[in-house]
Design a protein around this motif. Structure first.
Motif, PDB file in Angstrom:
ATOM      1  N   TRP A  20       0.672  -1.365   0.107  1.00 21.13           N
ATOM      2  CA  TRP A  20      -0.012   0.023  -0.006  1.00 21.13           C
ATOM      3  C   TRP A  20       0.783   1.344  -0.126  1.00 21.13           C
ATOM      4  N   TRP A  21       1.727   1.249   0.889  1.00 17.24           N
ATOM      5  CA  TRP A  21       2.721   2.548   1.135  1.00 17.24           C
ATOM      6  C   TRP A  21       3.541   2.855  -0.434  1.00 17.24           C
ATOM      7  N   ASN A  22       3.842   1.640  -1.136  1.00 14.07           N
ATOM      8  CA  ASN A  22       4.684   1.715  -2.053  1.00 14.07           C
ATOM      9  C   ASN A  22       3.771   2.296  -3.405  1.00 14.07           C
ATOM     10  N   LYS A  23       2.425   1.905  -3.269  1.00 13.22           N
ATOM     11  CA  LYS A  23       1.541   2.517  -4.309  1.00 13.22           C
ATOM     12  C   LYS A  23       1.461   4.023  -4.066  1.00 13.22           C
ATOM     13  N   GLN A  24       1.185   4.421  -2.879  1.00 12.06           N
ATOM     14  CA  GLN A  24       1.142   5.682  -2.433  1.00 12.06           C
ATOM     15  C   GLN A  24       2.283   6.690  -2.966  1.00 12.06           C
ATOM     16  N   ALA A  25       3.611   5.929  -2.632  1.00 13.33           N
ATOM     17  CA  ALA A  25       4.688   6.783  -3.140  1.00 13.33           C
ATOM     18  C   ALA A  25       4.798   6.910  -4.539  1.00 13.33           C
ATOM     19  N   ALA A  26       4.472   5.850  -5.118  1.00 15.76           N
ATOM     20  CA  ALA A  26       4.706   5.807  -6.723  1.00 15.76           C
ATOM     21  C   ALA A  26       3.411   6.951  -7.326  1.00 15.76           C
ATOM     22  N   ARG A  27       2.486   7.136  -6.678  1.00 14.84           N
ATOM     23  CA  ARG A  27       1.409   8.121  -7.206  1.00 14.84           C
ATOM     24  C   ARG A  27       1.949   9.262  -6.847  1.00 14.84           C
ATOM     25  N   TYR A  39       5.242  10.085  -6.374  1.00 18.73           N
ATOM     26  CA  TYR A  39       6.249  10.528  -7.325  1.00 18.73           C
ATOM     27  C   TYR A  39       5.701  10.850  -8.907  1.00 18.73           C
ATOM     28  N   ALA A  40       4.765  10.187  -9.237  1.00 19.12           N
ATOM     29  CA  ALA A  40       4.250  10.285 -10.597  1.00 19.12           C
ATOM     30  C   ALA A  40       3.573  11.802 -10.825  1.00 19.12           C
ATOM     31  N   ALA A  41       2.987  12.213  -9.504  1.00 21.59           N
ATOM     32  CA  ALA A  41       2.194  13.686  -9.625  1.00 21.59           C
ATOM     33  C   ALA A  41       3.354  14.677  -9.461  1.00 21.59           C
ATOM     34  N   GLU A  65       6.520  14.815 -16.322  1.00 20.80           N
ATOM     35  CA  GLU A  65       7.229  14.225 -17.696  1.00 20.80           C
ATOM     36  C   GLU A  65       7.887  13.253 -17.765  1.00 20.80           C
ATOM     37  N   GLU A  66       8.113  12.177 -16.672  1.00 22.79           N
ATOM     38  CA  GLU A  66       8.726  10.956 -16.628  1.00 22.79           C
ATOM     39  C   GLU A  66       7.540   9.861 -17.026  1.00 22.79           C
ATOM     40  N   GLN A  67       6.300  10.189 -17.173  1.00 23.35           N
ATOM     41  CA  GLN A  67       5.298   9.319 -17.272  1.00 23.35           C
ATOM     42  C   GLN A  67       5.217   8.830 -18.915  1.00 23.35           C
ATOM     43  N   ASN A  68       4.981   7.578 -18.937  1.00 27.76           N
ATOM     44  CA  ASN A  68       4.701   7.105 -20.265  1.00 27.76           C
ATOM     45  C   ASN A  68       5.793   7.287 -21.218  1.00 27.76           C
ATOM     46  N   THR A  69       7.151   7.170 -20.618  1.00 29.08           N
ATOM     47  CA  THR A  69       8.274   7.606 -21.455  1.00 29.08           C
ATOM     48  C   THR A  69       8.973   5.964 -21.733  1.00 29.08           C
ATOM     49  N   ASP A  70       8.353   4.973 -21.348  1.00 30.78           N
ATOM     50  CA  ASP A  70       8.778   3.550 -21.798  1.00 30.78           C
ATOM     51  C   ASP A  70       7.791   2.753 -22.618  1.00 30.78           C
ATOM     52  N   ASN A  71       7.524   3.498 -23.667  1.00 30.80           N
ATOM     53  CA  ASN A  71       6.724   2.800 -24.896  1.00 30.80           C
ATOM     54  C   ASN A  71       5.384   2.531 -24.054  1.00 30.80           C
TER      55      ASN A  71
END
Length: 126
Positions: A100-107, A109-111, A115-121
């Motif tokens: 759960w915490w890792n998902k929160q941290a990923a969200r 970070y993405a927010a 600019e780093e989202q969807n850069t891997d095809n």
């Protein structure tokens, strides 16, 4: 006196939830203690990066419900031959809180780094 306390006391999420499976207050206390110990362990292991898991947040409650239902289903079916049910509960909850915490941290970070989202095809972490 107990009946008066029971009428005035608003049960917590844990008390409501654990009431389905725990038959005595002692079982409920032990059960909640194991869950809290797992939460504290995840926070302690990652205190250097500031992990705090709020139990009053609405988001982890359905995840906890799902994890605990799976836990009790495994115990009932005896498919994994669990030797120590308390250790299995501890591991289940520790894994849940970590995921759960890792998902929160990923969200978060993405927010902060759109600019780093969807850069891997087209693949994304969320």
């Amino acid at each position: 006196m107990y009946l008066l306390w029971a009428k005035l006391h608003k049960p917590s999420f844990f008390e409501k939830f654990c009431g389905f499976w725990c038959r005595t207050p002692q079982q409920m206390r032990r059960f909640i203690g194991i869950i809290l110990n797992a939460k504290y362990r995840v926070e302690k292991d990652h205190k250097d990066i500031g992990v705090l898991i709020p139990l009053d947040d609405e988001e982890p409650k359905p995840l906890m419900t799902k994890a605990l239902r799976r836990y009790f289903n495994v115990l009932r079916s005896n498919e994994k031959n669990i030797k120590n049910v308390e250790n299995y509960l501890y591991g289940t909850m520790q894994n849940l809180f970590g995921v759960w915490w890792n998902k929160q941290a990923a969200r978060e970070y993405a927010a902060k780094h759109p600019e780093e989202q969807n850069t891997d095809n087209g693949r994304s972490w969320n």
